[in-house]
Design a protein around this motif. Sequence first.
Motif, short mmCIF file in Angstrom:
data_model
loop_
_atom_site.label_atom_id
_atom_site.label_comp_id
_atom_site.label_asym_id
_atom_site.label_seq_id
_atom_site.Cartn_x
_atom_site.Cartn_y
_atom_site.Cartn_z
N PRO A 1 0.81 -1.22 0.00
CA PRO A 1 0.00 0.00 0.00
C PRO A 1 0.84 1.27 0.00
O PRO A 1 1.90 1.34 0.62
CB PRO A 1 -0.81 -0.11 1.29
CG PRO A 1 -0.03 -1.01 2.17
CD PRO A 1 0.70 -1.96 1.26
N ALA A 2 0.34 2.28 -0.68
CA ALA A 2 1.00 3.60 -0.71
C ALA A 2 0.47 4.42 0.46
O ALA A 2 -0.42 5.26 0.31
CB ALA A 2 0.73 4.29 -2.04
N ILE A 3 0.99 4.14 1.65
CA ILE A 3 0.55 4.82 2.86
C ILE A 3 1.78 5.35 3.60
O ILE A 3 2.89 4.90 3.37
CB ILE A 3 -0.26 3.88 3.78
CG1 ILE A 3 0.56 2.63 4.11
CG2 ILE A 3 -1.59 3.54 3.16
CD1 ILE A 3 -0.10 1.68 5.09
N ILE A 4 1.55 6.28 4.51
CA ILE A 4 2.64 6.87 5.28
C ILE A 4 3.27 5.83 6.21
O ILE A 4 4.48 5.67 6.26
CB ILE A 4 2.14 8.08 6.10
CG1 ILE A 4 1.59 9.17 5.17
CG2 ILE A 4 3.24 8.64 6.99
CD1 ILE A 4 0.80 10.23 5.87
N ALA A 5 2.45 5.11 6.95
CA ALA A 5 2.94 4.19 7.97
C ALA A 5 3.08 2.77 7.43
O ALA A 5 2.49 1.83 7.96
CB ALA A 5 2.02 4.21 9.19
N ASP B 1 5.57 0.83 7.69
CA ASP B 1 6.19 -0.02 8.69
C ASP B 1 5.15 -0.53 9.70
O ASP B 1 5.17 -1.69 10.10
CB ASP B 1 7.33 0.70 9.41
CG ASP B 1 6.91 2.05 10.00
OD1 ASP B 1 5.85 2.59 9.63
OD2 ASP B 1 7.66 2.57 10.85
N LEU B 2 4.22 0.33 10.07
CA LEU B 2 3.14 -0.09 10.98
C LEU B 2 2.21 -1.08 10.28
O LEU B 2 1.74 -2.04 10.90
CB LEU B 2 2.35 1.13 11.47
CG LEU B 2 1.24 0.85 12.47
CD1 LEU B 2 1.77 0.19 13.74
CD2 LEU B 2 0.51 2.14 12.80
N PHE B 3 1.96 -0.86 9.00
CA PHE B 3 1.17 -1.81 8.23
C PHE B 3 1.80 -3.19 8.29
O PHE B 3 1.13 -4.19 8.56
CB PHE B 3 1.04 -1.35 6.77
CG PHE B 3 0.45 -2.37 5.85
CD1 PHE B 3 -0.92 -2.60 5.83
CD2 PHE B 3 1.26 -3.14 5.02
CE1 PHE B 3 -1.47 -3.56 4.99
CE2 PHE B 3 0.72 -4.09 4.18
CZ PHE B 3 -0.65 -4.31 4.17
N ALA B 4 3.11 -3.28 8.04
CA ALA B 4 3.81 -4.57 8.07
C ALA B 4 3.72 -5.19 9.46
O ALA B 4 3.47 -6.39 9.60
CB ALA B 4 5.27 -4.39 7.65
N LYS B 5 3.92 -4.40 10.49
CA LYS B 5 3.83 -4.91 11.87
C LYS B 5 2.44 -5.44 12.16
O LYS B 5 2.27 -6.50 12.76
CB LYS B 5 4.19 -3.80 12.85
CG LYS B 5 4.01 -4.18 14.31
CD LYS B 5 4.17 -2.94 15.17
CE LYS B 5 3.41 -3.00 16.44
NZ LYS B 5 1.98 -2.92 16.38
N ALA C 1 -0.15 11.09 11.62
CA ALA C 1 -0.88 11.05 10.35
C ALA C 1 -0.89 9.63 9.80
O ALA C 1 -1.92 9.15 9.33
CB ALA C 1 -0.26 12.02 9.35
N GLY C 2 0.25 8.96 9.85
CA GLY C 2 0.32 7.58 9.37
C GLY C 2 -0.57 6.66 10.18
O GLY C 2 -1.27 5.80 9.62
N ASN C 3 -0.55 6.81 11.49
CA ASN C 3 -1.39 5.97 12.36
C ASN C 3 -2.87 6.21 12.08
O ASN C 3 -3.67 5.26 12.00
CB ASN C 3 -1.09 6.26 13.83
CG ASN C 3 0.28 5.82 14.25
OD1 ASN C 3 1.01 5.16 13.49
ND2 ASN C 3 0.68 6.18 15.45
N LEU C 4 -3.25 7.48 11.93
CA LEU C 4 -4.65 7.81 11.66
C LEU C 4 -5.08 7.29 10.29
O LEU C 4 -6.19 6.78 10.14
CB LEU C 4 -4.85 9.33 11.75
CG LEU C 4 -4.73 9.93 13.15
CD1 LEU C 4 -4.61 11.45 13.06
CD2 LEU C 4 -5.90 9.52 14.02
N PRO D 1 -4.65 -7.85 12.28
CA PRO D 1 -4.48 -8.47 13.60
C PRO D 1 -3.69 -7.64 14.60
O PRO D 1 -4.07 -7.54 15.76
CB PRO D 1 -3.74 -9.77 13.28
CG PRO D 1 -4.00 -10.05 11.85
CD PRO D 1 -4.22 -8.73 11.19
N GLY D 2 -2.60 -7.03 14.18
CA GLY D 2 -1.77 -6.27 15.10
C GLY D 2 -2.33 -4.92 15.49
O GLY D 2 -1.84 -4.28 16.42
N SER D 3 -3.38 -4.47 14.82
CA SER D 3 -3.93 -3.14 15.11
C SER D 3 -4.79 -3.12 16.37
O SER D 3 -5.18 -2.07 16.83
CB SER D 3 -4.74 -2.63 13.92
OG SER D 3 -5.85 -3.46 13.68
N ARG D 4 -5.04 -4.26 16.93
CA ARG D 4 -5.90 -4.33 18.13
C ARG D 4 -5.11 -4.32 19.43
O ARG D 4 -5.66 -4.51 20.50
CB ARG D 4 -6.74 -5.60 18.06
CG ARG D 4 -7.74 -5.59 16.92
CD ARG D 4 -8.56 -6.88 16.88
NE ARG D 4 -9.27 -7.03 15.64
CZ ARG D 4 -8.77 -7.57 14.53
NH1 ARG D 4 -7.53 -8.00 14.52
NH2 ARG D 4 -9.49 -7.67 13.44
#
Length: 125
Positions: free
Chosen positions: A2-6, A8-12, A48-51, A63-66
Amino acid sequence: WPAIIADDLFAKNLFHRDERRVAPTEPMVLQAPWTLRALYRRRLRIYAGNLELAAHPEYGRLPGSREPAYQWWKPVLRDPRLVPGGLVYAAVNGLAKRAARRRLRERGTVDWGRDDTTRSVPAGA
């Protein structure tokens, strides 16, 4: 990808905490921004990336977003010497989070906000 800011958080967040492992490697040293402005810009980009990730209809349910957020204020309450720094932390992060919400709402994105303070040697060092 995905073309998103975060990204690294997406992968996590693709994995639950118990599914992730830390590879045994040499430690990596990250430097904190050397100026309050650079810290603010970095925190704005992070929020901004988290939001952006949380608002996405699919990515916000990974799964990791919870996982619960780190409660940074608990160590501050246990050690009064940390209160001044905790107040600055709360102010910078509160302002950055508010600005991230506003910029995402108005522009749909934020500038990368690269921290150049940690990429050069400060004068007198």
